[in-house]
Design a protein around this motif. Structure first.
Motif, PDB file in Angstrom:
ATOM      1  N   ILE D  88       0.856  -1.197   0.000  1.00 11.12           N
ATOM      2  CA  ILE D  88       0.000   0.000   0.000  1.00 11.12           C
ATOM      3  C   ILE D  88       0.887   1.240   0.000  1.00 11.12           C
ATOM      4  CG2 ILE D  88      -1.689   1.276   1.356  1.00 11.12           C
ATOM      5  CD1 ILE D  88      -2.609  -1.575   2.320  1.00 11.12           C
ATOM      6  N   PRO D  89       0.640   2.134  -0.979  1.00 13.90           N
ATOM      7  CA  PRO D  89       1.499   3.295  -1.105  1.00 13.90           C
ATOM      8  C   PRO D  89       1.033   4.440  -0.207  1.00 13.90           C
ATOM      9  CG  PRO D  89      -0.068   3.239  -2.925  1.00 13.90           C
ATOM     10  CD  PRO D  89      -0.388   2.061  -2.036  1.00 13.90           C
ATOM     11  N   LEU D  90       1.952   5.004   0.565  1.00 11.73           N
ATOM     12  CA  LEU D  90       1.622   6.170   1.402  1.00 11.73           C
ATOM     13  C   LEU D  90       2.521   7.320   0.956  1.00 11.73           C
ATOM     14  CD1 LEU D  90       0.188   7.630   3.636  1.00 11.73           C
ATOM     15  CD2 LEU D  90       1.485   6.366   5.300  1.00 11.73           C
ATOM     16  N   GLY D  91       1.896   8.421   0.531  1.00  7.70           N
ATOM     17  CA  GLY D  91       2.671   9.578   0.089  1.00  7.70           C
ATOM     18  C   GLY D  91       2.411   9.932  -1.369  1.00  7.70           C
ATOM     19  N   GLY D  92       1.641   9.120  -2.043  1.00  5.98           N
ATOM     20  CA  GLY D  92       1.367   9.421  -3.448  1.00  5.98           C
ATOM     21  C   GLY D  92      -0.003  10.044  -3.636  1.00  5.98           C
ATOM     22  N   GLU D  93      -0.602   9.778  -4.761  1.00 16.18           N
ATOM     23  CA  GLU D  93      -1.878  10.408  -5.088  1.00 16.18           C
ATOM     24  C   GLU D  93      -2.990   9.921  -4.149  1.00 16.18           C
ATOM     25  OE1 GLU D  93      -3.138   9.968  -9.299  1.00 16.18           O
ATOM     26  OE2 GLU D  93      -5.133   9.967  -8.372  1.00 16.18           O
ATOM     27  N   ILE D  95      -4.762   8.905  -0.847  1.00 19.81           N
ATOM     28  CA  ILE D  95      -4.687   9.209   0.590  1.00 19.81           C
ATOM     29  C   ILE D  95      -5.034   7.940   1.377  1.00 19.81           C
ATOM     30  CG2 ILE D  95      -5.864  10.503   2.419  1.00 19.81           C
ATOM     31  CD1 ILE D  95      -6.136  12.789   0.312  1.00 19.81           C
ATOM     32  N   GLN D  96      -4.266   7.657   2.418  1.00 21.66           N
ATOM     33  CA  GLN D  96      -4.509   6.454   3.212  1.00 21.66           C
ATOM     34  C   GLN D  96      -5.079   6.811   4.583  1.00 21.66           C
ATOM     35  OE1 GLN D  96      -4.383   3.769   1.713  1.00 21.66           O
ATOM     36  NE2 GLN D  96      -3.014   4.184  -0.013  1.00 21.66           N
ATOM     37  N   VAL D  97      -6.107   6.085   4.987  1.00 19.01           N
ATOM     38  CA  VAL D  97      -6.664   6.286   6.322  1.00 19.01           C
ATOM     39  C   VAL D  97      -6.393   5.037   7.164  1.00 19.01           C
ATOM     40  CG1 VAL D  97      -8.745   6.758   7.666  1.00 19.01           C
ATOM     41  CG2 VAL D  97      -8.434   7.836   5.425  1.00 19.01           C
ATOM     42  N   ILE D  98      -5.683   5.250   8.251  1.00 18.07           N
ATOM     43  CA  ILE D  98      -5.347   4.163   9.177  1.00 18.07           C
ATOM     44  C   ILE D  98      -6.349   4.257  10.325  1.00 18.07           C
ATOM     45  CG2 ILE D  98      -3.543   3.204  10.667  1.00 18.07           C
ATOM     46  CD1 ILE D  98      -1.564   5.040   8.969  1.00 18.07           C
ATOM     47  N   ALA D  99      -7.149   3.212  10.522  1.00 16.90           N
ATOM     48  CA  ALA D  99      -8.184   3.308  11.555  1.00 16.90           C
ATOM     49  C   ALA D  99      -8.089   2.146  12.516  1.00 16.90           C
ATOM     50  CB  ALA D  99      -9.566   3.349  10.908  1.00 16.90           C
ATOM     51  N   GLY D 100      -8.672   2.340  13.679  1.00 18.71           N
ATOM     52  CA  GLY D 100      -8.663   1.286  14.682  1.00 18.71           C
ATOM     53  C   GLY D 100      -8.725   1.878  16.075  1.00 18.71           C
ATOM     54  N   MET D 280     -15.343  16.152  17.358  1.00 13.17           N
ATOM     55  CA  MET D 280     -14.454  17.079  16.645  1.00 13.17           C
ATOM     56  C   MET D 280     -13.755  16.406  15.462  1.00 13.17           C
ATOM     57  SD  MET D 280     -12.445  18.884  19.825  1.00 13.17           S
ATOM     58  CE  MET D 280     -13.338  19.615  21.227  1.00 13.17           C
ATOM     59  N   VAL D 281     -13.720  15.087  15.469  1.00 11.91           N
ATOM     60  CA  VAL D 281     -12.904  14.358  14.500  1.00 11.91           C
ATOM     61  C   VAL D 281     -13.258  14.652  13.037  1.00 11.91           C
ATOM     62  CG1 VAL D 281     -12.265  12.046  13.673  1.00 11.91           C
ATOM     63  CG2 VAL D 281     -12.201  12.557  16.120  1.00 11.91           C
ATOM     64  N   PRO D 282     -14.548  14.617  12.647  1.00 12.98           N
ATOM     65  CA  PRO D 282     -14.834  14.864  11.221  1.00 12.98           C
ATOM     66  C   PRO D 282     -14.304  16.225  10.741  1.00 12.98           C
ATOM     67  CG  PRO D 282     -16.728  13.847  12.278  1.00 12.98           C
ATOM     68  CD  PRO D 282     -15.749  14.174  13.375  1.00 12.98           C
ATOM     69  N   ALA D 283     -14.561  17.279  11.484  1.00 17.36           N
ATOM     70  CA  ALA D 283     -14.097  18.607  11.057  1.00 17.36           C
ATOM     71  C   ALA D 283     -12.579  18.617  10.892  1.00 17.36           C
ATOM     72  CB  ALA D 283     -14.530  19.670  12.072  1.00 17.36           C
ATOM     73  N   LEU D 284     -11.858  18.032  11.842  1.00 16.12           N
ATOM     74  CA  LEU D 284     -10.402  18.062  11.792  1.00 16.12           C
ATOM     75  C   LEU D 284      -9.861  17.170  10.673  1.00 16.12           C
ATOM     76  CD1 LEU D 284      -9.519  18.071  15.603  1.00 16.12           C
ATOM     77  CD2 LEU D 284      -9.862  20.009  14.062  1.00 16.12           C
ATOM     78  N   ALA D 285     -10.481  16.021  10.497  1.00 16.27           N
ATOM     79  CA  ALA D 285     -10.043  15.104   9.439  1.00 16.27           C
ATOM     80  C   ALA D 285     -10.253  15.749   8.069  1.00 16.27           C
ATOM     81  CB  ALA D 285     -10.818  13.791   9.541  1.00 16.27           C
ATOM     82  N   GLN D 286     -11.399  16.381   7.896  1.00 15.40           N
ATOM     83  CA  GLN D 286     -11.687  17.050   6.623  1.00 15.40           C
ATOM     84  C   GLN D 286     -10.686  18.175   6.371  1.00 15.40           C
ATOM     85  OE1 GLN D 286     -15.819  18.183   7.174  1.00 15.40           O
ATOM     86  NE2 GLN D 286     -16.404  16.061   7.493  1.00 15.40           N
ATOM     87  N   ALA D 287     -10.383  18.935   7.408  1.00 13.46           N
ATOM     88  CA  ALA D 287      -9.427  20.027   7.268  1.00 13.46           C
ATOM     89  C   ALA D 287      -8.058  19.495   6.858  1.00 13.46           C
ATOM     90  CB  ALA D 287      -9.326  20.808   8.580  1.00 13.46           C
ATOM     91  N   ALA D 288      -7.665  18.386   7.458  1.00 11.39           N
ATOM     92  CA  ALA D 288      -6.339  17.829   7.178  1.00 11.39           C
ATOM     93  C   ALA D 288      -6.216  17.429   5.711  1.00 11.39           C
ATOM     94  CB  ALA D 288      -6.081  16.623   8.085  1.00 11.39           C
ATOM     95  N   VAL D 289      -7.234  16.760   5.196  1.00  9.97           N
ATOM     96  CA  VAL D 289      -7.188  16.353   3.790  1.00  9.97           C
ATOM     97  C   VAL D 289      -7.207  17.577   2.889  1.00  9.97           C
ATOM     98  CG1 VAL D 289      -8.480  15.153   1.974  1.00  9.97           C
ATOM     99  CG2 VAL D 289      -8.145  14.066   4.204  1.00  9.97           C
ATOM    100  N   ALA D 290      -8.028  18.557   3.243  1.00  8.20           N
ATOM    101  CA  ALA D 290      -8.110  19.776   2.433  1.00  8.20           C
ATOM    102  C   ALA D 290      -6.783  20.530   2.426  1.00  8.20           C
ATOM    103  CB  ALA D 290      -9.226  20.680   2.955  1.00  8.20           C
ATOM    104  N   ALA D 291      -6.009  20.386   3.498  1.00 10.46           N
ATOM    105  CA  ALA D 291      -4.735  21.103   3.590  1.00 10.46           C
ATOM    106  C   ALA D 291      -3.584  20.334   2.962  1.00 10.46           C
ATOM    107  CB  ALA D 291      -4.416  21.407   5.061  1.00 10.46           C
ATOM    108  N   GLY D 292      -3.865  19.117   2.474  1.00 13.74           N
ATOM    109  CA  GLY D 292      -2.815  18.406   1.742  1.00 13.74           C
ATOM    110  C   GLY D 292      -2.187  17.224   2.442  1.00 13.74           C
ATOM    111  N   ALA D 293      -2.786  16.740   3.517  1.00 13.04           N
ATOM    112  CA  ALA D 293      -2.218  15.584   4.218  1.00 13.04           C
ATOM    113  C   ALA D 293      -2.214  14.351   3.312  1.00 13.04           C
ATOM    114  CB  ALA D 293      -3.015  15.290   5.488  1.00 13.04           C
ATOM    115  N   ASP D 294      -1.228  13.489   3.498  1.00 12.14           N
ATOM    116  CA  ASP D 294      -1.121  12.257   2.709  1.00 12.14           C
ATOM    117  C   ASP D 294      -1.896  11.113   3.333  1.00 12.14           C
ATOM    118  OD1 ASP D 294       0.762  13.205   0.708  1.00 12.14           O
ATOM    119  OD2 ASP D 294       2.195  13.316   2.373  1.00 12.14           O
ATOM    120  N   GLY D 295      -2.381  11.322   4.556  1.00 18.81           N
ATOM    121  CA  GLY D 295      -3.114  10.254   5.203  1.00 18.81           C
ATOM    122  C   GLY D 295      -3.656  10.721   6.539  1.00 18.81           C
TER     123      GLY D 295
END
Lengths: 338, 338, 338, 338
Positions: D88-93, D95-100, D280-295
């Motif tokens: 699984i590629p992390l850092g490319g096009e 986005i990876q979500v690690i959950a648990g 708070m998690v959805p708002a922060l997760a959405q912000a992170a992806v919008a700001a360019g996070a790789d995962g």
């Protein structure tokens, strides 16, 4: 100003920076290293903004190297300044303790407080007639009536008074009521219009440090006052905001030697607001004197249990007196008197 | 209020607390645990100060449990408020982007800026005529002349204008020049006299967060405005001060969902001042919309290289337009429009 | 634990909380106010997690009221603890100054340093053989060889030695080399496995405060050590991280009286790392003693200009001696000896 | 390095600096301005320490201008790195979500959690077997048994597992149990011995940001790992400590674009620990992806109400699935896929 070019900046990018420096009437000095090129801009720095350069292609960063404050800088005035407050010197060998309640409440309270101030051996008195309160529903101070009560109590003992000015429109009233020292509170440290106005009057000003102001911003705020002509400025460290929640603020003791080195103006400390609890005051006050403070501003209330605000940070008159005895020995240890 | 007694507090100490609660016209509720005794004071909390209790013998700590802000609280107004700005709704489904330069410089600059605002699809314009500058020697804004230039440029396109008020004495001038939204800057968030005055006028107010203000203090400052009768208040997150030096401020994105939960008033974000660099603006703006902001305040300059202040944080008109396209898709993803 | 229900919480929500409290083997105490309902959970708090309650419907917040640290708490041990370090008492009337260089460099350097320590009247010596360095390319310490050099120099004067342990795998080596006091550095304050290991040995431990550790977290880290059986713990305040950039860290002088009240264990201060400059050390050291510190840890180098790390924060031997004279007078002022 | 001399530095002082630069095998470049003299030291900067110069007479300050990190710097590796995690590629096009869940509790819990991870469309799983807990009396994780339970649940779905390593002595066990990604927690970001060890193995490492670590310190910690030979490093922003008490930490969204510019390595975000509350998690997760996070690394628990730690920050499986849908649209808006 020093402009550091990016790794791999082109000749054209370097030349563009040089052109901009010359256009601003400065001279440049280019150092080409193996890895980096550094350009110095020689001339009056205050007329150059690092941002002009940082947005240019190939520029890594630009920084001022000359300090932006002048009148308050020790560079321009190597000896320390002694501010004269109705005959009482602040900033010299003698350490001054300004004591009194947080708020002016009643004539009786202020009369008792003034007696306590004198009995403890302090030479100046503090008290708030206008209170900056976080909540609009909290007690906002007695206002002008408070000034009158305060003066009546203090003048009996010939104590100069220190009180906070929050609103530029009240400055004339402060002058008419002959307030001896105008205090600018932490929340107004960067209320630039207020700073400009107190810069135009002929009264000493105590400038409290903003809750999260840097030393450099604080010096610049003093420069605002000084630029107006009023050079009788006293810095007051009162604790900074940090992540710690076990006490109200963190008293920044390091600010004392650092400020004494940067500026010729006196530096005092408010140990009462910093910690927020009366039982912390002696330790903090002792530390401040040991670190070289020129004075202290301590809350004392003739009857703390009945105080209208900041009740649990005020010393009782007897506690203040006792603290003064300890401070006196510490003052001697560091070559001062109390 | 909850009063937690110290481990080993005596019966007399507990009784003294109970007496004080009753004297204040409240009822008490005493819970005796194996290790601790807890006393609840039941009644109107705003009339009780935790400090009164914390200084009593045997008291560990006292805390308010009812929030100190009321008018701005979502508890008292579960639906969100939509502020109407000359016909443009802020706080509803549609996200508003307020764009324009940091400072008003010339008529030509503002005319070009206004065209850029419209071309990008933004519906409101920002620009500073009075500038809070750390240094007294820096450019302080064009003042009243700046207001006139701004209005002339904006009215051509029917753009409501947003501009900062620093000095309470300029409020009448702002009203005469028909400023549409009064901005209270970060440094004045706790300039309580200024808050009281803008609370008395009938104009929307953007209240920027102080550099190190807590969410609770910010809400209290809004309450100051609201208590005067003006309920058209918009919160603007603009970055907080931390230990990090790699960027100017840390944009506190968490403040968005938290504020939206605590207050019914709109929340916008200023991504330009937060990061301090134009290249950071898109990422921060996108994050803000994704996190639920009701609007943005973005610096745009027709020619950033010639800007008189904060030069390197302004977008070019074309960059703003491009950002708007991206924001539009993100807005839809979170159930809004742009 | 206190559980505050939301404004408007239903009876069912309140009952669910009560059921959960009972299920955990605790008793509840419900106080219904006009605006809010508060529920107290009575019993052994350490077995209840506020989070369990905060995620329930209708709960505003839940807070522990009993402190989570026990062995280190002054509640369980009202008298102050005196830690015995090879016959030298730390925590009693006599203030101890631990002096020496940042890093062990050579035998000659350490021999000269030890002479300087003794000449200044200090009774313990510090020096680092394993150095925590931000960069992997910086000097990492002499390691085991450094320990040997250090011991050789110190034993000549019968000086107990203090040195930092970074890696749990080196603990046996420290014991074999008879290190007198194990120092846990700021970066390892919450390296819980390391804390557990030093909790099992019979050596005094100096626990430095993490760069941004709260007082409460610091006490909990000490509790980790104490829980293993080792109660000879000494807290060392060394400055905290804030927004201020004019100096390395802000020495948190308020932590001294607060810790002395919370714990029975000794509290010392490192003024050298806090400020980061030798010229700041005297002011900070004096403040620490005036505020009630039980000891100091001061960097001194026989030849600071040639030091291998933290060069400009070390005092010269003669400067240390002079400082000791001033500290001696301040110690007396606060009822101690040096 | 740039050395700025004090205003009024003498020729002798300037010469001494020049001599020192030459003695270190570097060349100097002296720029004499009207007010200040600046000296550049040209050569390999990593061998010069600013402190050596700052303690010399006449020196105002010395600063490195070349960055101290190399392997992790984007300068040395302009393209972004894609870390391969069991295919699984992390850092490319993408986005990876690690959950648990926060902690491994039981086989049943982990089996249900793994199903939830897969059902939501995530491709990696997280879970803690060794837990860093502030209190020694809190649940410390299941340890090795937890690793076994975790692997059993994850392998059924071919999910790579991410779990935290706290103690250097457990590294072999992690390798034996074939942990796919080693997580270094915030409290160990500057546990340099641990960093060195994971630098020697051939496993991807997630390096969480310390609670108050600067971007620069964080990059240096990654450099520690990289210097050992392991270049598969993933940065994880998880909120920083500030003065704000309304939420656990402040998610530093600005760190995302800044890191992406400074380093070629992937950057992910943990929105669960940052805010500390599930809502708070959805708002922060959405912000992170919008700001360019790789995962993202998100806490999800099959039954949050029964979780053994950090209960109220975990999403339910259904909430995670819903969030993934929103994230998918935002990912597209910023040119990525989910």
């Amino acid at each position: 100003m020093i402009i550091v070019m990016k790794h791999g900046a082109t000749e054209a990018e370097i030349q563009a920076v040089v052109d901009k420096i010359r256009a601003a009437g400065h001279k440049e000095h280019v150092s080409r290293g193996a890895e980096l090129t550094i350009i110095g801009a020689i001339g009056d720095e205050s007329r150059l903004d690092p941002e002009y350069f940082e947005m240019m292609q190939g520029v890594e960063r630009a920084t001022h190297i000359v300090k932006q404050y002048r009148i308050v800088s020790r560079d321009t005035h190597p000896q320390g300044t002694i501010v004269n407050i109705r005959g009482i010197p602040l900033g010299g060998e003698q350490i001054q303790v300004i004591a009194g309640p947080c708020s002016v409440e009643t004539q009786e309270q202020m009369d008792l407080a003034a007696e306590g101030v004198v009995a403890a051996g302090c030479r100046m008195m503090r008290g708030g007639a206008f209170k900056p309160r976080t909540s609009p529903y909290a007690f906002q101070g007695l206002g002008v009536e408070g000034l009158e009560i305060f003066q009546k109590a203090a003048r009996k003992h010939n104590l100069p008074i220190v009180t906070e000015l929050m609103d530029v429109r009240m400055l004339d009233t402060f002058m008419e009521h002959d307030v001896d020292v105008i205090q600018i509170g932490a929340r107004n440290m960067q209320n630039f219009d207020l700073l400009k106005e107190v810069g135009r009057v002929n009264k000493p000003v105590i400038l409290k440090r903003g809750l999260s102001a840097t030393i450099s911003e604080w010096l610049m705020s003093a420069e605002y006052i000084a630029a107006g002509g009023n050079h009788d400025i006293i810095f007051c460290e009162r604790g900074i905001r940090t992540y710690e929640t076990a006490y109200r603020n963190v008293l920044d003791i390091t600010a004392i030697p650092v400020l004494k080195r940067e500026t010729h103006l006196p530096v005092i400390v408010d140990p009462s607001h910093a910690g927020g609890k009366a039982w912390m005051v002696p330790a903090l006050a002792q530390a401040a004197v040991a670190a070289g403070a020129d004075g202290l501003m301590i809350e004392m209330h003739p009857n703390p249990c009945e105080a209208w605000c900041d009740a649990d940070q005020a010393l009782k008159p007897q506690e203040l007196k006792q603290l003064m005895d300890t401070l006196s020995v510490i003052a001697k240890a560091v070559g001062r008197t109390l």
